[in-house]
Scaffold this motif. Structure first.
Motif, short mmCIF file in Angstrom:
data_model
loop_
_atom_site.label_atom_id
_atom_site.label_comp_id
_atom_site.label_asym_id
_atom_site.label_seq_id
_atom_site.Cartn_x
_atom_site.Cartn_y
_atom_site.Cartn_z
N VAL A 124 0.82 -1.21 0.00
CA VAL A 124 0.00 0.00 0.00
C VAL A 124 0.86 1.26 0.00
O VAL A 124 0.63 2.19 -0.78
N LEU B 4 -5.49 -6.50 -0.08
CA LEU B 4 -6.77 -5.83 0.21
C LEU B 4 -7.94 -6.65 -0.31
O LEU B 4 -8.96 -6.10 -0.70
N GLY C 199 -12.36 -5.35 1.56
CA GLY C 199 -11.15 -4.84 0.95
C GLY C 199 -11.39 -4.33 -0.46
O GLY C 199 -12.28 -4.81 -1.18
N THR D 64 -8.66 1.75 0.07
CA THR D 64 -8.23 0.49 0.66
C THR D 64 -9.41 -0.43 0.99
O THR D 64 -9.23 -1.63 1.18
N GLY D 65 -10.61 0.13 1.07
CA GLY D 65 -11.75 -0.73 1.35
C GLY D 65 -13.00 0.04 1.72
O GLY D 65 -13.09 1.26 1.56
#
Length: 330
Positions: free
Chosen positions: A12, A56, A70, A213-214
């Motif tokens: 990330v 993710l 994710g 990221t989610g």
């Protein structure tokens, strides 16, 4: 063929660093929208950052009872997950209503949130479009607009958001999580998509250089009795001309709690809060459902060829809430 650089992200922080170094870079998940736009010349990134290998891709129940999804979870995995189906069947139904099985196997949650309108003027580089070229005009207003917006539009853009998934997420107060060079952040979905206003090219409130990221789906017992209904011009593989995500909690014939969100009527998923307020505490009846829909749709501003959507959405609200009321009584 336009040349572009390609990088495969592995973590990330590294991805965020790449975005910070090149704000014009584009993130590649399943590519089911971005690649199409690159083929037509609407998108012309100099750098593609492939995020499929990022960690993710999990769906988990968090300590506070929320569901964390994710960003690289595929649409197929989202729809099939037992916790999603149990907690929020409308979300699973919305995902299954979108595209084909092959596309759902590739498409990702993060990419679904960021997919762009399918307005024919936007996807045609030869046509003017304020969303694609600010200040060039909106030919849909005087042209082909039968599937364009009736709520929240402006003189600068009448395109609709194409996502089914996002409509269900809007009904249940989803929160988008992201990472930037300055650290993590989050945005309620209600604030994630910007009003179209005078700047239709500015579609989300994500900070520059942010990586989604989610999603966090808060606990919502009402979502256990929920439904997504999509109306389209053919039986499958088509975008909605009107859709509804709905959930209902009826006790002794009265509406204790209700959630409603419309799709294919605005530049973003449309949370029908006026209708929700009209229904809460009142009778669960066909007449009340119709009146609530009318209250929400009173703000509609129709064009010559899309006024049918008002009747369509009214009928959807009545039909789906009636079905949920009957299901609750069993």
């Amino acid at each position: 063929m336009r040349e572009f650089d390609y990088r495969r992200a592995s973590d990330v922080r590294g991805t965020v660093a790449l975005l910070a170094a090149d704000p014009q870079a584009r993130l590649l998940g399943g590519g089911t929208n971005l690649v199409d736009l690159m083929k037509t010349g609407v998108e012309r990134p100099a750098l593609l950052i492939d995020v499929q290998d990022l960690p993710l891709d999990r769906i988990e129940v968090t300590a506070d009872g929320a569901l964390h999804i994710g960003a690289t979870v595929t649409n197929s995995d989202l729809a099939a997950h037992p916790e999603v189906r149990r907690r929020c069947p409308a979300l699973a139904q919305a995902v299954l209503a979108g595209a084909s099985g092959q596309l759902r196997n590739m498409a990702t949650v993060g990419g679904n949130l960021l997919q762009r309108t399918r307005c024919g003027y936007f996807t045609d580089p030869a046509a003017p479009c304020n969303k694609r070229v600010p200040g060039s005009g909106c030919p849909a207003i005087g042209g082909e607009h039968h599937n364009h917006a009736i709520l929240g539009a402006s003189a600068h853009c009448v395109a609709v958001h194409p996502s089914d998934m996002a409509v269900a997420l809007a009904a249940f107060d989803a929160v988008v999580t992201y990472e930037t060079a300055d650290g993590p952040g989050e945005l309620p979905l209600a604030e994630f998509y910007l009003p179209v206003g005078r700047t239709p090219h500015q579609e989300t409130a994500l900070p520059s250089g942010a990586l989604i990221t989610g999603l966090r789906l808060p606990p919502a017992p009402v979502a256990a009795l929920s439904r997504y209904r999509k109306v389209r011009e053919r039986a499958s593989f088509a975008f909605a001309i009107g859709s509804l995500a709905a959930a209902l909690d009826v006790r002794d014939g009265m509406v204790h709690e209700v959630r409603l969100a419309f799709g294919a009527v605005a530049s973003r998923p449309w949370r029908a809060r006026t209708a929700e307020r009209a229904l809460t505490g009142g009778p669960a009846s066909t007449e009340a459902f119709a009146a609530a829909a009318d209250a929400e749709l009173a703000a509609a501003e129709v064009l010559p060829h899309n006024g049918y959507k008002v009747t369509l959405l009214r009928n959807l609200v009545v039909a789906v809430l009636t079905e949920l009321t009957e299901e609750a009584a069993r």
